[in-house]
Design an enzyme around this catalytic site. Structure first.
Site, PDB file in Angstrom:
ATOM      1  N   CYS A 259      56.858  70.017  24.544  1.00  0.00           N
ATOM      2  CA  CYS A 259      56.829  71.521  24.739  1.00  0.00           C
ATOM      3  C   CYS A 259      57.906  71.992  25.377  1.00  0.00           C
ATOM      4  O   CYS A 259      58.343  71.387  26.485  1.00  0.00           O
ATOM      5  CB  CYS A 259      55.611  71.924  25.408  1.00  0.00           C
ATOM      6  SG  CYS A 259      55.794  73.757  25.924  1.00  0.00           S
TER       7      CYS A 259
ATOM      8  N   GLY B 248      56.516  86.741  16.347  1.00  0.00           N
ATOM      9  CA  GLY B 248      57.921  86.267  16.649  1.00  0.00           C
ATOM     10  C   GLY B 248      57.799  85.115  17.639  1.00  0.00           C
ATOM     11  O   GLY B 248      58.907  84.923  18.323  1.00  0.00           O
TER      12      GLY B 248
ATOM     13  N   HIS C 127      54.743  83.099  27.449  1.00  0.00           N
ATOM     14  CA  HIS C 127      55.918  83.394  28.337  1.00  0.00           C
ATOM     15  C   HIS C 127      55.891  84.933  28.085  1.00  0.00           C
ATOM     16  O   HIS C 127      55.488  85.600  27.198  1.00  0.00           O
ATOM     17  CB  HIS C 127      57.096  82.557  27.911  1.00  0.00           C
ATOM     18  CG  HIS C 127      57.246  83.158  26.513  1.00  0.00           C
ATOM     19  ND1 HIS C 127      56.752  82.063  25.576  1.00  0.00           N
ATOM     20  CD2 HIS C 127      58.201  83.780  25.486  1.00  0.00           C
ATOM     21  CE1 HIS C 127      57.282  82.468  24.177  1.00  0.00           C
ATOM     22  NE2 HIS C 127      57.983  83.362  24.287  1.00  0.00           N
TER      23      HIS C 127
HETATM   24  P1  5GP Z   1      59.745  83.906  21.630  1.00  0.00           P
HETATM   25  O1  5GP Z   1      60.679  84.010  20.373  1.00  0.00           O
HETATM   26  O2  5GP Z   1      58.795  82.520  21.689  1.00  0.00           O
HETATM   27  O3  5GP Z   1      58.976  85.030  21.999  1.00  0.00           O
HETATM   28  O4  5GP Z   1      60.707  83.686  22.987  1.00  0.00           O
HETATM   29  C1  5GP Z   1      61.176  82.280  23.274  1.00  0.00           C
HETATM   30  C2  5GP Z   1      62.405  82.715  23.848  1.00  0.00           C
HETATM   31  O5  5GP Z   1      62.920  81.512  24.288  1.00  0.00           O
HETATM   32  C3  5GP Z   1      63.462  83.155  22.946  1.00  0.00           C
HETATM   33  O6  5GP Z   1      64.039  84.428  23.586  1.00  0.00           O
HETATM   34  C4  5GP Z   1      64.676  82.237  23.320  1.00  0.00           C
HETATM   35  O7  5GP Z   1      65.981  82.850  23.273  1.00  0.00           O
HETATM   36  C5  5GP Z   1      64.344  81.793  24.555  1.00  0.00           C
HETATM   37  N1  5GP Z   1      64.803  80.186  24.546  1.00  0.00           N
HETATM   38  C6  5GP Z   1      64.663  79.215  23.429  1.00  0.00           C
HETATM   39  N2  5GP Z   1      65.168  77.946  23.922  1.00  0.00           N
HETATM   40  C7  5GP Z   1      65.545  78.039  25.231  1.00  0.00           C
HETATM   41  C8  5GP Z   1      66.254  77.300  26.320  1.00  0.00           C
HETATM   42  O8  5GP Z   1      66.422  75.834  26.016  1.00  0.00           O
HETATM   43  N3  5GP Z   1      66.492  77.924  27.354  1.00  0.00           N
HETATM   44  C9  5GP Z   1      66.019  79.277  27.706  1.00  0.00           C
HETATM   45  N4  5GP Z   1      66.460  79.564  28.932  1.00  0.00           N
HETATM   46  N5  5GP Z   1      65.575  80.048  26.678  1.00  0.00           N
HETATM   47  C10 5GP Z   1      65.195  79.418  25.618  1.00  0.00           C
HETATM   48 ZN    ZN Z   2      54.501  73.802  27.650  1.00  0.00          ZN
END
Ligand code: 5GP
Ligand code: ZN
Length: 114
Positions: free
Chosen positions: A4, A93, A100
């Site tokens: 993860c 998305g 988070h």
């Molecule tokens: P989701 O698309 O799941 O709602 O949000 C995941 C978020 O994690 C995205 O906005 C993406 O830019 C961010 N993200 C993905 N990989 C990393 C990482 O390695 N470091 C950081 N700081 N953010 C990440």
């Molecule tokens: Zn996790």
């Protein structure tokens, strides 16, 4: 949890720009910001998404919102307004299956822009 991404960030195996940390919550800057301020606030314990919040694990969600409030004052965007988003599932998305909350600020969030 193994494999993860956000658990690896919690463990320090993947670097992040932290803006807040305590025993149960971590907040760090999104790697691909969608606004001038784009922070991710996560529980340190692995919860897959907001669809997996239960009476047993929901206390950390309340704490996350205390942290968001505190950060909005500390980082100076409480007054101007900000957006809190949690995507649940791929169709909404969600790309990282660890609960988070996106905190977005520093630009107009309305559409069409006001
Ligand atoms: P989701 O698309 O799941 O709602 O949000 C995941 C978020 O994690 C995205 O906005 C993406 O830019 C961010 N993200 C993905 N990989 C990393 C990482 O390695 N470091 C950081 N700081 N953010 C990440
Ligand atoms: Zn996790």
């Amino acid at each position: 949890m193994q494999d993860c991404l956000f658990c690896k960030i919690v463990a320090g195996e993947i670097p992040s720009t932290k803006v807040y940390e305590d025993d149960s919550v971590l907040a760090f800057r999104d790697i691909d910001p969608q606004a001038p301020e784009h922070i991710l606030v996560i529980p340190k314990a692995h919860i897959q998404s907001a669809a997996c919040v239960t009476a047993e694990n929901s206390a950390v969600v309340a704490h996350i919102f205390e942290v968001i409030s505190e950060l909005s004052c500390k980082l100076g965007f409480a007054e101007e307004g900000f957006r809190v988003v949690s995507n649940v599932g791929a169709r909404a998305g969600q790309t990282v299956p660890h609960l988070h909350f996106h905190v977005l600020a520093g630009r107009d969030m309305t559409w069409p822009p006001g």
